[in-house]
Write a protein that holds these residues in place. Structure first.
Motif, PDB file in Angstrom:
ATOM      1  N   PHE A  69       0.722  -1.258   0.035  1.00 59.98           N
ATOM      2  CA  PHE A  69       0.099  -0.073  -0.120  1.00 59.98           C
ATOM      3  C   PHE A  69       1.005   1.279   0.145  1.00 59.98           C
ATOM      4  N   THR A  70       1.780   1.282   1.040  1.00 60.37           N
ATOM      5  CA  THR A  70       2.749   2.665   0.945  1.00 60.37           C
ATOM      6  C   THR A  70       3.566   2.832  -0.082  1.00 60.37           C
ATOM      7  N   ILE A 174      -2.467  14.625   5.933  1.00 59.46           N
ATOM      8  CA  ILE A 174      -2.318  13.363   5.540  1.00 59.46           C
ATOM      9  C   ILE A 174      -3.797  12.720   5.099  1.00 59.46           C
ATOM     10  N   GLU A 175      -3.598  12.220   3.880  1.00 58.54           N
ATOM     11  CA  GLU A 175      -5.029  11.549   3.286  1.00 58.54           C
ATOM     12  C   GLU A 175      -5.414  10.581   4.284  1.00 58.54           C
ATOM     13  N   GLU A 176      -6.892  10.582   4.578  1.00 57.75           N
ATOM     14  CA  GLU A 176      -7.668   9.848   5.446  1.00 57.75           C
ATOM     15  C   GLU A 176      -7.083   8.450   5.241  1.00 57.75           C
ATOM     16  N   MET A 179      -3.794   7.539   6.647  1.00 61.50           N
ATOM     17  CA  MET A 179      -3.835   7.556   8.219  1.00 61.50           C
ATOM     18  C   MET A 179      -4.342   6.477   8.560  1.00 61.50           C
ATOM     19  N   GLU A 180      -5.523   6.036   7.939  1.00 59.79           N
ATOM     20  CA  GLU A 180      -6.258   4.843   8.571  1.00 59.79           C
ATOM     21  C   GLU A 180      -5.141   3.348   8.389  1.00 59.79           C
ATOM     22  N   HIS A 181      -4.550   3.376   7.274  1.00 64.80           N
ATOM     23  CA  HIS A 181      -3.717   2.361   7.025  1.00 64.80           C
ATOM     24  C   HIS A 181      -2.518   2.155   8.112  1.00 64.80           C
ATOM     25  N   LEU A 182      -1.891   3.323   8.270  1.00 64.85           N
ATOM     26  CA  LEU A 182      -0.903   3.579   9.103  1.00 64.85           C
ATOM     27  C   LEU A 182      -1.307   2.977  10.563  1.00 64.85           C
ATOM     28  N   LYS A 183      -2.468   3.298  11.077  1.00 65.45           N
ATOM     29  CA  LYS A 183      -3.067   3.152  12.266  1.00 65.45           C
ATOM     30  C   LYS A 183      -3.069   1.534  12.419  1.00 65.45           C
ATOM     31  N   ASN A 184      -3.763   1.256  11.459  1.00 66.93           N
ATOM     32  CA  ASN A 184      -4.092  -0.372  11.225  1.00 66.93           C
ATOM     33  C   ASN A 184      -2.816  -1.301  11.316  1.00 66.93           C
ATOM     34  N   ILE A 185      -2.069  -0.879  10.794  1.00 65.15           N
ATOM     35  CA  ILE A 185      -0.832  -1.684  10.958  1.00 65.15           C
ATOM     36  C   ILE A 185       0.110  -1.341  12.177  1.00 65.15           C
ATOM     37  N   GLY A 186      -0.482  -0.551  12.923  1.00 70.51           N
ATOM     38  CA  GLY A 186       0.451  -0.320  14.153  1.00 70.51           C
ATOM     39  C   GLY A 186       1.384   0.729  14.281  1.00 70.51           C
ATOM     40  N   SER A 189       2.644   5.770  16.098  1.00 71.76           N
ATOM     41  CA  SER A 189       3.872   6.613  16.592  1.00 71.76           C
ATOM     42  C   SER A 189       4.509   7.433  15.532  1.00 71.76           C
ATOM     43  N   TYR A 190       4.670   6.717  14.426  1.00 73.96           N
ATOM     44  CA  TYR A 190       5.298   7.587  13.209  1.00 73.96           C
ATOM     45  C   TYR A 190       4.091   8.698  12.846  1.00 73.96           C
ATOM     46  N   LEU A 191       3.001   8.309  12.568  1.00 70.16           N
ATOM     47  CA  LEU A 191       2.086   9.345  12.187  1.00 70.16           C
ATOM     48  C   LEU A 191       1.873  10.540  13.100  1.00 70.16           C
TER      49      LEU A 191
END
Length: 198
Positions: A69-70, A174-176, A179-186, A189-191
């Protein structure tokens, strides 16, 4: 946990190189293929053998912490998203830079103090030298160079505006979906390090 290194001082943002290497990954090339292409075909257009290896190693190391994804967003997303995720790949591979973003950049935003100063960099490095024998052993020039490179990375990524007078923090949107993807993969903290708060 990642070890502290000062490697970033000679391997800055490398945005275009990262993007080019990811395009090859998406086409099916392996990391080893990319390293070989860097050396044999000089795909990163650098002058020396050592530099070819250095850039190939840095870029492939950053790719190793990205997912499909990234990587897709870096190649096909908007310029802003692409640059944000290139910075995220550095946060994930360089502990000291991540801690700078979390302890200085993020804190500034939370305190609504939108200017970074040389003093902020100096205090950060001094504090780290007190916490780590390894960092304490580095020369003053290393800290100076790291500070310069951090500024350059943040400027190129669009996270600061660096004029002669001051360094202004530029708040990120940052695109929603990202953001959701980065939250979902844990990777919250980077976000937070990039946004200040969520």
């Amino acid at each position: 946990m990642l070890q502290y290194t000062s490697i970033l001082k000679s391997r800055p943002y490398l945005y275009l190189e990262l993007k080019k290497a990811i395009e090859l990954v998406i086409k099916g090339f392996t990391i080893d293929h990319i390293k070989n292409k860097a050396i044999e075909e000089n795909i990163f257009s650098v002058n020396t053998e050592a530099r070819k290896r250095e850039i190939a190693s840095t870029v492939t190391n950053r790719i190793s912490v990205l997912d499909d994804f990234t990587m897709d967003k870096i190649v096909n997303g908007s310029l802003q998203t692409s640059k944000q995720l290139a910075l995220y790949s550095i946060l994930k591979t360089d502990r000291l830079f991540f801690e700078f973003m979390r302890e200085v950049y993020k804190e500034k935003i939370l305190l609504n103090d939108m200017n970074l100063t040389d003093k902020d960099f100096n205090i950060f490095f001094r504090r780290k030298a007190e916490q780590s024998e390894k960092i304490a052993s580095w020369k003053d020039y290393t800290f100076y160079k790291l500070g310069q490179v951090y500024k350059r990375i943040l400027t190129e990524a669009g996270f600061i505006r660096n004029s002669k007078k001051e360094i202004e923090i530029l708040l990120q949107i940052i695109e929603e979906e990202v953001m959701e993807h980065l939250k979902n993969i844990g990777d919250l903290s980077y976000l937070e390090a990039m946004l200040g708060e969520i």
